[in-house]
Design an enzyme around this catalytic site. Structure first.
Site, PDB file in Angstrom:
ATOM      1  N   GLU A 167       9.455  19.094 -24.238  1.00  0.00           N
ATOM      2  CA  GLU A 167       8.435  19.402 -23.023  1.00  0.00           C
ATOM      3  C   GLU A 167       9.046  20.946 -22.614  1.00  0.00           C
ATOM      4  O   GLU A 167       8.412  21.535 -21.906  1.00  0.00           O
ATOM      5  CB  GLU A 167       8.527  18.364 -21.984  1.00  0.00           C
ATOM      6  N   LYS A 212       6.969  23.426 -14.227  1.00  0.00           N
ATOM      7  CA  LYS A 212       6.021  22.248 -14.039  1.00  0.00           C
ATOM      8  C   LYS A 212       5.732  22.188 -12.175  1.00  0.00           C
ATOM      9  O   LYS A 212       4.662  21.886 -12.148  1.00  0.00           O
ATOM     10  CB  LYS A 212       6.687  21.026 -14.413  1.00  0.00           C
ATOM     11  N   ASN A 266      -0.647  20.031 -20.687  1.00  0.00           N
ATOM     12  CA  ASN A 266      -1.148  18.884 -21.887  1.00  0.00           C
ATOM     13  C   ASN A 266      -1.018  20.019 -23.419  1.00  0.00           C
ATOM     14  O   ASN A 266      -1.419  19.392 -24.164  1.00  0.00           O
ATOM     15  CB  ASN A 266      -2.384  18.537 -21.653  1.00  0.00           C
ATOM     16  N   GLU A 273      -4.590  17.327 -11.504  1.00  0.00           N
ATOM     17  CA  GLU A 273      -5.113  17.619 -12.847  1.00  0.00           C
ATOM     18  C   GLU A 273      -6.632  18.076 -12.854  1.00  0.00           C
ATOM     19  O   GLU A 273      -7.100  17.597 -13.683  1.00  0.00           O
ATOM     20  CB  GLU A 273      -4.723  16.679 -13.880  1.00  0.00           C
ATOM     21  N   ARG A 277      -3.257  22.382 -14.055  1.00  0.00           N
ATOM     22  CA  ARG A 277      -2.342  21.266 -14.673  1.00  0.00           C
ATOM     23  C   ARG A 277      -2.545  20.863 -16.009  1.00  0.00           C
ATOM     24  O   ARG A 277      -1.717  20.446 -16.609  1.00  0.00           O
ATOM     25  CB  ARG A 277      -2.466  19.878 -13.690  1.00  0.00           C
ATOM     26  N   HIS A 287      -0.370  12.919 -28.923  1.00  0.00           N
ATOM     27  CA  HIS A 287      -0.653  11.446 -28.803  1.00  0.00           C
ATOM     28  C   HIS A 287      -1.381  10.944 -29.857  1.00  0.00           C
ATOM     29  O   HIS A 287      -1.097   9.683 -30.124  1.00  0.00           O
ATOM     30  CB  HIS A 287      -1.589  11.407 -27.467  1.00  0.00           C
ATOM     31  N   HIS A 299      -0.132  17.884 -26.666  1.00  0.00           N
ATOM     32  CA  HIS A 299      -0.376  16.396 -26.311  1.00  0.00           C
ATOM     33  C   HIS A 299      -1.461  15.777 -26.873  1.00  0.00           C
ATOM     34  O   HIS A 299      -1.344  14.708 -27.235  1.00  0.00           O
ATOM     35  CB  HIS A 299      -0.195  16.312 -24.901  1.00  0.00           C
ATOM     36  N   HIS A 334       8.214  10.265 -27.906  1.00  0.00           N
ATOM     37  CA  HIS A 334       7.125  11.139 -27.506  1.00  0.00           C
ATOM     38  C   HIS A 334       7.281  12.455 -27.582  1.00  0.00           C
ATOM     39  O   HIS A 334       6.225  13.383 -28.052  1.00  0.00           O
ATOM     40  CB  HIS A 334       6.941  10.780 -25.858  1.00  0.00           C
ATOM     41  N   LYS A 389       2.961  11.678 -11.410  1.00  0.00           N
ATOM     42  CA  LYS A 389       2.408  10.762 -12.172  1.00  0.00           C
ATOM     43  C   LYS A 389       2.786   9.322 -12.216  1.00  0.00           C
ATOM     44  O   LYS A 389       4.231   9.537 -12.756  1.00  0.00           O
ATOM     45  CB  LYS A 389       1.932  11.053 -13.421  1.00  0.00           C
ATOM     46  N   ARG A 431       0.933  -1.162  -0.045  1.00  0.00           N
ATOM     47  CA  ARG A 431       0.140  -0.121   0.046  1.00  0.00           C
ATOM     48  C   ARG A 431       0.833   1.367   0.078  1.00  0.00           C
ATOM     49  O   ARG A 431       0.277   2.421   0.331  1.00  0.00           O
ATOM     50  CB  ARG A 431      -1.131  -0.049   1.405  1.00  0.00           C
TER      51      ARG A 431
HETATM   52  N1  GLY Z   1       3.252  15.104 -18.109  1.00  0.00           N
HETATM   53  C1  GLY Z   1       2.146  16.068 -17.855  1.00  0.00           C
HETATM   54  C2  GLY Z   1       1.922  15.956 -16.532  1.00  0.00           C
HETATM   55  O1  GLY Z   1       2.668  15.503 -15.665  1.00  0.00           O
HETATM   56  O2  GLY Z   1       0.988  16.454 -15.847  1.00  0.00           O
END
Ligand code: GLY
Length: 353
Positions: A173, A213, A231, A223, A227, A238, A234, A253, A131, A109
């Site tokens: 990025e 960031k 994107n 997000e 946040r 994507h 993206h 990417h 993330k 956990r």
């Molecule tokens: N890669 C975008 C984010 O971390 O929100």
């Protein structure tokens, strides 16, 4: 969600050794992939806690960011006696930090983990912001969790051995961070000599980029709002990435994001009034450094479907992050099919494909 420390190192070896010296973890594990085991771990040979850590090596590359690799990590942690008081150190690119972060977030956990990103993409994006996850059922990052590392250690010396493609993948990025933050940083990024890299200057720019960031993640860790600025590029990026994969010509990417930014700056211009000269300058930089992703109008429907099924979108609308100007962000913008096709026409015309 707790905040994570992001440390721009002057000397990873001594700073990490000092930070881990006397820590109360009962066991320390080091996650590497086949590449970072060979190329990066030896650079940490003077950090005694790393030398004595139990190393878990997984297969490299995004295609291995799978449930099987994750299960291998869980199994190794379990067999080697990891407890809730153990620490996992992820040494690698975004694949290692994403998968390792998720392994740590879920094992018993949740155990502590730290990230030592070794690629530019991981330093300015993947390893920062909490993330974590794996690809699943053919979908990228389909299963995962928001689970920030205890700390992220940025050692830009690793970048000296990065190949040009991986350098530019991460740089896309950074360019995104320039566009969503301020004019000075955007200008600095466009003017940087990418052919003759000044690593001291790159280090400062990585620091600036990552702090863009960090600030956003502090404001909106999960997000729900701002946040989504991250994107930019993206939604289309994507779709390009998936089309390329489906056509058996995978792209990195960051390249897909760079080409996606060409499209989304056009949308920003027509829908939000993003200045034409800044759009042109950014597109020129992308054209000069990333080349062109080619497709024709027969691919429009497929690209549209891919955008529609991106996990950021609800059933019927395609969501974009657009800009009014550098640093002036408009989240939750939509565009209809006709506009999206127009955007693809624009891309092909200005990129010459
Ligand atoms: N890669 C975008 C984010 O971390 O929100």
């Amino acid at each position: 969600m707790k905040q994570q420390d992001v440390i721009l190192c002057n000397d990873l070896t001594t700073e990490l050794a000092a930070a881990l010296q006397g820590s109360s973890y009962d066991k320390i594990f080091l996650l590497t992939d086949a590449h970072t085991h060979q190329l990066c771990r030896p650079l940490l040979k003077d950090v005694s806690v790393i030398v004595s850590a139990v190393e878990i090596i997984i297969k490299a590359d995004d295609i291995n960011k799978t449930l099987d690799s994750l299960a291998d990590v869980w199994m190794s942690l379990s067999r080697m006696g990891a407890t809730r008081h153990s620490l996992l150190i992820n040494l690698g690119g975004g694949m290692v930090t994403d998968l390792g972060g998720f392994a740590a977030a879920t094992f018993k956990r949740g155990i502590d983990y730290i990230n030592i990103p070794t690629t530019l993409l991981a330093m300015v994006d993947a390893a920062v912001g909490g993330k974590t996850g794996i690809n699943f059922n053919g979908l990228k990052n389909e299963v995962g969790a928001f689970a920030p590392a205890m700390s992220v250690w940025l050692e830009t010396e690793f970048l000296r051995t990065l190949d040009r493609e991986n350098f530019f993948s991460g740089y896309a990025e950074m360019l995104k961070h320039g566009l969503i933050s301020n004019k000075e940083h955007w200008v600095e990024l466009l003017q940087f000599d990418t052919h003759q890299i000044d690593y001291a200057r790159l280090k400062t720019m990585v620091g600036t980029s990552v702090s863009v960031k960090e600030q956003i993640v502090i404001e909106d860790p999960k997000e729900h709002g701002i946040r989504k600025a991250l994107n930019l590029g993206h939604t289309v990026g994507h779709a390009f990435e998936s089309l390329a994969l489906a056509q058996n010509r995978p792209v990195l990417h960051g390249y897909a994001v760079a080409w996606g930014m060409v499209c989304e700056l056009y949308l920003s211009h027509i829908k939000s009034g993003f200045p034409k000269d800044k759009m042109r300058q950014t597109i020129q930089f992308i054209k000069d450094n990333y080349g062109v992703f080619t497709f024709d109008c027969k691919n429009y429907e497929q690209l549209y479907e891919l955008m529609l099924h991106d996990k950021k979108n609800c059933a019927e609308t395609i969501n974009f992050t657009l800009l009014k100007d550098i640093g002036e962000i408009c989240i939750d913008q939509t565009a209809d099919k006709e506009t999206i096709f127009e955007m693809l026409d624009f891309y092909r015309e200005c990129m010459g494909c």
